[in-house]
Design an enzyme around this catalytic site. Structure first.
Site, PDB file in Angstrom:
ATOM      1  N   LYS A  87      98.686  62.491 -58.162  1.00  0.00           N
ATOM      2  CA  LYS A  87      97.738  63.914 -58.021  1.00  0.00           C
ATOM      3  C   LYS A  87      98.780  64.526 -57.177  1.00  0.00           C
ATOM      4  O   LYS A  87      99.003  64.619 -56.061  1.00  0.00           O
ATOM      5  CB  LYS A  87      96.515  63.444 -57.142  1.00  0.00           C
ATOM      6  CG  LYS A  87      95.466  63.130 -58.391  1.00  0.00           C
ATOM      7  CD  LYS A  87      94.230  62.822 -57.334  1.00  0.00           C
ATOM      8  CE  LYS A  87      93.434  64.314 -56.985  1.00  0.00           C
ATOM      9  NZ  LYS A  87      92.308  63.824 -56.137  1.00  0.00           N
TER      10      LYS A  87
HETATM   11  O1  LIG Z   1      90.067  65.580 -54.974  1.00  0.00           O
HETATM   12  C1  LIG Z   1      89.180  66.555 -54.683  1.00  0.00           C
HETATM   13  C2  LIG Z   1      87.755  66.411 -54.154  1.00  0.00           C
HETATM   14  O2  LIG Z   1      87.213  66.019 -55.338  1.00  0.00           O
HETATM   15  C3  LIG Z   1      87.489  67.585 -53.572  1.00  0.00           C
HETATM   16  O3  LIG Z   1      86.096  67.441 -53.433  1.00  0.00           O
HETATM   17  P1  LIG Z   1      85.321  68.118 -52.209  1.00  0.00           P
HETATM   18  O4  LIG Z   1      85.354  69.488 -52.212  1.00  0.00           O
HETATM   19  O5  LIG Z   1      83.948  67.486 -51.748  1.00  0.00           O
HETATM   20  O6  LIG Z   1      86.151  68.009 -50.718  1.00  0.00           O
END
Ligand SMILES: O=C[C@H](O)COP(=O)(O)O
Length: 225
Positions: A87
């Site tokens: 990622k």
């Molecule tokens: O990897 C990214 C996450 O899914 C972001 O989620 P979040 O907005 O709950 O931190």
């Protein structure tokens, strides 16, 4: 549709992989923080042991410059396994790294996506997945549905292999909207997964059916008949 778990909690992963059609696991440093100072590479390998190779595992780099991202990607691939999806935030250094790593045969998930241009560039650079942040976009008054639909159109138009892995959800409505907008996959926290069947009417329907059955046959179940 592919549903992934946005967690590195081994117990939750084991439980949900057994009971739900889960297609993979995603993580980032904030998600790792929830588990404390885990033995990073061993923990990721344990996740792989649980999910197997037919599901995808996505692990995020931490370095922010091109050389550092390449080094992180190399370490992740070598110390976890060759199938892992690296990622990488879609910014200038990240995009440069995505181009290089795709040419070297890495699996790549472009992340931290808030805008159409990030997605378009990552698709063009050959990312396997792009991860638009659905809820975070909504928080910034960006039309998440429109962004995902535009990505879907671009993938269709260019016949790109990239898949949309929507991320950042605060409720189930956002998840179903992401799929309606054209996402092939969505990664959700275990709290959101649990709310999928939380509507009281679902349980009430089961209670009512059971009461009607019992009024005919008492406590004799179908298996006991
Ligand atoms: O990897 C990214 C996450 O899914 C972001 O989620 P979040 O907005 O709950 O931190």
């Amino acid at each position: 549709m592919e549903l992934l778990l946005d967690t590195v909690n081994l117990e939750q992963i084991e439980k949900l992989v057994a009971s739900m059609p889960i297609a993979g696991v995603t993580s980032n440093p904030s998600i790792i923080k929830q588990e404390g100072k885990i033995d990073f590479f061993n923990h990721m390998k344990k996740i792989r042991e649980i999910i197997g190779f037919e599901k995808t595992l996505h692990v995020q780099v931490v370095a922010t410059n091109y050389e550092g991202i390449l080094a992180d990607a190399k370490a992740i691939k070598e110390k976890i396994d060759p199938e892992v999806y690296i990622k990488i935030p879609i910014n200038d250094e990240g995009l440069h790294a995505i181009k290089t790593l795709k040419a070297e045969g890495y699996n790549i998930t472009g992340t931290a996506m808030y805008t159409k241009i990030q997605g378009l560039l990552a698709i063009s650079a050959g990312a396997d997945f792009i991860a638009p942040y659905f809820n975070r976009m909504e928080n910034q008054n960006i039309d998440s549905f429109d962004v995902l639909a535009a990505m879907s159109q671009e993938i269709e138009r260019t016949q790109a292999k990239t898949k949309i892995l929507a991320a950042s959800f605060k409720n189930i409505r956002q998840v179903t909207e992401a799929f309606e907008a054209g996402a092939q996959a969505a990664t959700v926290g275990t709290d959101i997964v649990k709310t999928a069947f939380a509507m009281p009417s679902i349980n009430q329907a089961v209670v009512d059916f059971n009461a009607d059955w019992a009024s005919i046959y008492g406590d004799v179940t179908i298996a006991e008949m």
